[in-house]
Motif scaffolding. Structure first.
Motif, short mmCIF file in Angstrom:
data_model
loop_
_atom_site.label_atom_id
_atom_site.label_comp_id
_atom_site.label_asym_id
_atom_site.label_seq_id
_atom_site.Cartn_x
_atom_site.Cartn_y
_atom_site.Cartn_z
N ALA A 154 0.83 -1.22 0.07
CA ALA A 154 -0.01 -0.17 -0.05
C ALA A 154 0.82 1.27 0.02
CB ALA A 154 -0.85 0.00 1.23
N HIS A 155 2.27 1.21 -0.06
CA HIS A 155 3.19 2.37 -0.09
C HIS A 155 4.28 2.16 -0.63
CE1 HIS A 155 4.32 6.20 2.50
NE2 HIS A 155 5.33 5.86 1.62
N THR A 156 4.54 2.60 -2.03
CA THR A 156 5.71 2.52 -2.70
C THR A 156 6.17 3.59 -3.53
OG1 THR A 156 5.12 1.66 -4.93
CG2 THR A 156 5.16 0.07 -3.06
N GLY A 186 20.42 13.08 -0.17
CA GLY A 186 18.95 12.74 0.15
C GLY A 186 18.03 12.70 -1.19
N ILE A 187 16.81 13.34 -0.79
CA ILE A 187 16.08 13.10 -1.94
C ILE A 187 16.21 14.12 -3.23
CG2 ILE A 187 13.52 13.69 -2.38
CD1 ILE A 187 12.57 13.33 0.32
N HIS A 188 17.12 15.22 -2.88
CA HIS A 188 17.57 15.97 -4.02
C HIS A 188 18.52 15.31 -4.91
CE1 HIS A 188 16.18 19.81 -2.06
NE2 HIS A 188 16.74 19.52 -1.07
N GLY A 226 7.44 11.57 -7.19
CA GLY A 226 7.74 12.15 -6.19
C GLY A 226 9.08 12.53 -6.34
N TYR A 227 9.94 11.83 -7.42
CA TYR A 227 11.32 12.07 -7.25
C TYR A 227 11.76 12.90 -8.50
CZ TYR A 227 12.29 8.95 -3.56
OH TYR A 227 12.36 8.41 -2.17
N ALA A 228 10.52 13.81 -9.19
CA ALA A 228 10.98 14.68 -10.29
C ALA A 228 10.67 16.09 -10.03
CB ALA A 228 10.04 14.17 -11.51
N VAL A 324 -1.35 10.87 3.20
CA VAL A 324 -0.30 11.80 3.88
C VAL A 324 1.03 10.84 4.36
CG1 VAL A 324 -1.19 12.20 5.97
CG2 VAL A 324 0.07 13.99 4.96
N HIS A 325 2.07 11.36 4.09
CA HIS A 325 3.18 10.89 4.85
C HIS A 325 3.24 11.97 6.18
CE1 HIS A 325 4.61 9.35 1.21
NE2 HIS A 325 5.79 8.81 1.75
N ALA A 326 2.84 11.26 7.04
CA ALA A 326 2.89 12.11 8.58
C ALA A 326 3.56 11.42 9.83
CB ALA A 326 1.36 12.69 8.72
N ASP A 347 0.37 7.39 6.61
CA ASP A 347 1.51 6.49 6.56
C ASP A 347 2.61 7.28 7.29
OD1 ASP A 347 -0.52 6.69 4.26
OD2 ASP A 347 0.84 5.31 3.34
N HIS A 348 3.07 6.02 7.74
CA HIS A 348 4.58 6.24 8.71
C HIS A 348 3.92 6.31 10.10
CE1 HIS A 348 8.12 6.89 6.56
NE2 HIS A 348 7.44 7.71 5.75
N LEU A 349 3.65 7.24 11.08
CA LEU A 349 2.97 7.24 12.22
C LEU A 349 3.86 6.82 13.43
CD1 LEU A 349 -0.54 5.72 10.90
CD2 LEU A 349 0.31 8.28 11.08
N GLY A 372 10.01 -0.68 7.23
CA GLY A 372 11.56 -0.73 6.61
C GLY A 372 12.10 0.57 6.76
N ALA A 373 11.29 1.55 6.90
CA ALA A 373 11.97 2.84 7.13
C ALA A 373 12.34 3.10 8.39
CB ALA A 373 10.72 4.09 6.80
N ALA A 374 11.62 2.68 9.27
CA ALA A 374 11.91 2.77 10.95
C ALA A 374 13.48 2.03 11.23
CB ALA A 374 11.16 2.49 11.82
N THR A 398 5.87 -1.65 2.15
CA THR A 398 7.58 -1.42 2.25
C THR A 398 8.24 -0.15 2.18
OG1 THR A 398 7.42 -1.49 -0.10
CG2 THR A 398 7.77 -3.82 0.94
N ASP A 399 7.21 0.82 1.75
CA ASP A 399 7.79 2.18 1.55
C ASP A 399 8.98 2.32 0.63
OD1 ASP A 399 8.01 4.82 1.53
OD2 ASP A 399 9.07 4.97 3.85
N MET A 400 8.81 1.10 -0.39
CA MET A 400 10.18 0.99 -1.20
C MET A 400 10.59 2.48 -1.85
SD MET A 400 9.65 -0.65 -5.12
CE MET A 400 8.87 -2.13 -4.64
N ASN A 401 11.95 2.82 -1.48
CA ASN A 401 12.57 3.94 -1.88
C ASN A 401 13.91 4.02 -1.66
OD1 ASN A 401 13.46 5.83 0.35
ND2 ASN A 401 11.57 5.15 1.33
N PRO A 402 14.80 4.73 -2.33
CA PRO A 402 16.17 4.87 -2.26
C PRO A 402 16.74 5.22 -0.85
CG PRO A 402 15.54 6.28 -3.71
CD PRO A 402 14.32 5.82 -3.44
N GLY A 403 15.89 6.07 -0.26
CA GLY A 403 16.69 6.58 0.75
C GLY A 403 16.42 6.05 2.10
N THR A 404 14.99 5.67 2.50
CA THR A 404 14.93 5.30 3.66
C THR A 404 14.37 3.69 3.70
OG1 THR A 404 12.61 6.04 3.67
CG2 THR A 404 14.37 7.61 4.58
N SER A 405 14.22 3.16 2.83
CA SER A 405 13.59 1.69 2.68
C SER A 405 13.91 0.95 1.48
CB SER A 405 12.19 1.85 2.92
OG SER A 405 11.61 0.29 3.50
O1 NIG Z 1 8.61 7.64 2.70
N1 NIG Z 1 9.28 10.21 3.79
C1 NIG Z 1 9.47 10.64 2.51
N2 NIG Z 1 9.89 9.69 1.59
C2 NIG Z 1 10.48 8.57 1.77
C3 NIG Z 1 11.92 8.92 1.91
C4 NIG Z 1 12.37 9.35 0.54
C5 NIG Z 1 13.97 9.43 0.41
O2 NIG Z 1 14.75 9.55 1.36
O3 NIG Z 1 14.08 9.32 -0.76
C6 NIG Z 1 9.78 7.96 2.92
O4 NIG Z 1 10.46 7.43 3.84
#
Ligand code: NIG
Ligand code: FE
Length: 494
Positions: A154-156, A186-188, A226-228, A324-326, A347-349, A372-374, A398-405
């Motif tokens: 539900a979150h990738t 990071g995201i940049h 979200g990466y553009a 929302v990511h919150a 999401d997150h929480l 995965g992010a925590a 999973t939050d499948m992403n390159p920075g935190t999971s």
């Molecule tokens: O869901 N929190 C914001 N976005 C991602 C991390 C993004 C990144 O570091 O590339 C997340 O954890």
């Protein structure tokens, strides 16, 4: 006027067209619109990525579809309008479902499938006797195997270029996530690489991640841009998400996350970027039918509560739901705002205040937890039981992403759920099926129930507890996607 085909009445078909980046065919009659994906239509079921569709011809209610590689397939439209039983799975040691919202299973279970949907679920003997007289039905023996709905992530964030392995080392050496981002990493860092990447690179890498996830049992996922962070490339990311959903066996529910962070070029005029999102990106994405929801990263160093509210308002005006990511690092109040706006998910929480809990309790919004992010950020995992005990629906993703999971392994999130988040095994199954379907916005998925999509996983174990217990390995025996069995070859590699 209805037309008779061999005695079967077909509705009048008003239009047939190739859509969504040549990755699906759309068929409309007077009452409904059907979409058939390139993956469903491609005749070779040994590939996980179908070629694009080049042409369709409609002769006597049979579609002839020509693919980019020259291969043709034929699809009889009567299957769509008058589904017959085609496939029966029998002898499942445990057939998992969630009747009345509670986890349960049928021993020695069976599922009857036709026209891409589940027709009936029950005991093997009962269903076998019903199909006795049907000579053409295919039977799959799931003896000593657990059978479940396809998992839903539900979150990738699958569309991005490059990786952040160097930053991973920097963080292990003591740099914080925020420090790396403030220094242009990071995201940049990922945004720079994503903007520079070709369409083909972005498609191949995103499809590769989604196929990896599919091999772990995920048959549908929510997927964010979200990466553009500019008009052209956010829309490009969304088109890639659609194409991935059509050409792979894993469907996607697309989300616009243009509000991930403020792009560098707008750092001193953030209001201008927010205006670009609300007045240009959201309307364009909606009118091109590219999104189901709009997401905002509401955190210190990302978007404020007021900015989140402004973006949500634009989403509502455009007629799409929000999420929302919150509460990842700070509780800024976005959970309450989102719940009040009937968000599909929050999401997150990791950090949620009491009044945010109360707002969630009163809503249908799903709490999507992202272990995965925590784990990656070495943070405390949220206590999922606290949400569940208050009647809040919990999904794990999973939050499948390159920075935190950096993972495509949803079953591993179930292991985190059991071992670090105070969940029962049964709760983790609900969190990646029925609850994940609500969070991702899939109406007819996440359950083995008549009328639902026949997205089904046959697992290499006879007790459902094995999935979170035996972590880090692949356990899929085979998958049926929208009624179509995917070749064994893709799971075994031979
Ligand atoms: O869901 N929190 C914001 N976005 C991602 C991390 C993004 C990144 O570091 O590339 C997340 O954890
Ligand atoms: Fe995320």
């Amino acid at each position: 006027m209805a037309q008779a085909v061999d005695g079967v009445f077909m509705p009048e078909i008003l239009g047939i067209r190739i859509s969504k980046g040549m990755s699906s065919v759309e068929i409309s009659d007077k009452g409904k619109t059907f979409e058939l994906s390139a993956f469903q239509l491609y005749p070779d079921n040994e590939t996980l990525i179908a070629p694009r569709i080049l042409n369709i011809e409609n002769t006597k209610q049979v579609l002839e579809i020509t693919f980019e590689d020259g291969i043709k397939s034929h699809y009889d439209l009567s299957v769509l309008f008058h589904p017959e039983p085609e496939l029966l799975i029998v002898n499942a040691s445990q057939l998992l479902d969630f009747e009345n919202g509670n986890f349960s299973f049928i021993e020695n279970g069976a599922v009857l499938i036709g026209g891409g949907k589940i027709i009936k679920v029950g005991q093997t003997d009962d269903l076998l006797s019903e199909v006795d007289s049907l000579p053409s039905i295919e039977i799959i023996d799931a003896c000593f195997k657990t059978v479940s709905p396809g998992l839903i992530d539900a979150h990738t964030h699958p569309v991005f270029a490059g990786d952040r392995s160097r930053e991973f080392s920097m963080r292990l050496a003591g740099a914080s996530y925020d420090e790396i981002q403030a220094a242009g990493g990071g995201i940049h860092n990922t945004v720079r690489k994503t903007r520079e990447a070709s369409d083909n690179t972005l498609f191949e890498t995103a499809a590769g991640r989604i196929c990896e996830s599919f091999l772990n049992g995920v048959t549908s996922c929510e997927a964010k841009s979200g990466y553009a962070l500019n008009f052209e490339d956010e829309l490009r990311s969304l088109r890639i998400i659609q194409e991935v959903g059509g050409r792979t066996p894993c469907e996607t529910s697309p989300t616009l996350l243009a509000a991930h962070i403020i792009p560098r070029e707008f750092e001193n005029r953030r209001q201008d970027y927010i205006k670009l999102i609300t007045d240009s990106i959201i309307p364009a994405a909606v009118s091109a039918n590219l999104i189901k929801t709009v997401d905002v990263f509401c955190e210190e160093n990302a978007y404020t509560l007021e900015e989140t509210s402004e973006i949500f308002r634009a989403a509502s005006i455009a007629g799409v739901k929000v999420r929302v990511h919150a509460g990842q690092f700070n509780s800024l109040g976005a959970v309450k705002l989102a719940a009040e706006m009937k968000a599909l998910s929050v999401d997150h929480l990791e950090n949620v205040s009491e009044n945010e809990f109360e707002a969630l309790e009163k809503s249908e919004t799903v709490a999507v937890l992202l272990p995965g992010a925590a784990f990656t950020l070495k943070m405390m995992q949220p206590d999922a039981r606290k949400f569940i005990n208050r009647g809040i629906k919990v999904a794990l993703a999973t939050d499948m992403n390159p920075g935190t999971s950096m993972t495509c392994n949803l079953p591993l999130m179930m292991s985190f759920g059991c071992l670090q988040m105070n969940m029962t095994v049964e709760q983790t199954w609900e969190a990646v099926t029925v609850n994940a379907a609500s969070a991702a916005g899939f109406d007819k998925k996440g359950r083995l129930k008549p009328g639902y999509d026949a997205d089904i996983v046959i697992w290499n174990f006879d007790h459902y507890g094995m999935l979170p217990y035996y972590f880090g390995s692949r356990h899929v025996k085979s998958i049926i996607k929208k009624g179509k069995p995917v070749s064994q070859k893709v799971f075994t590699g031979v």
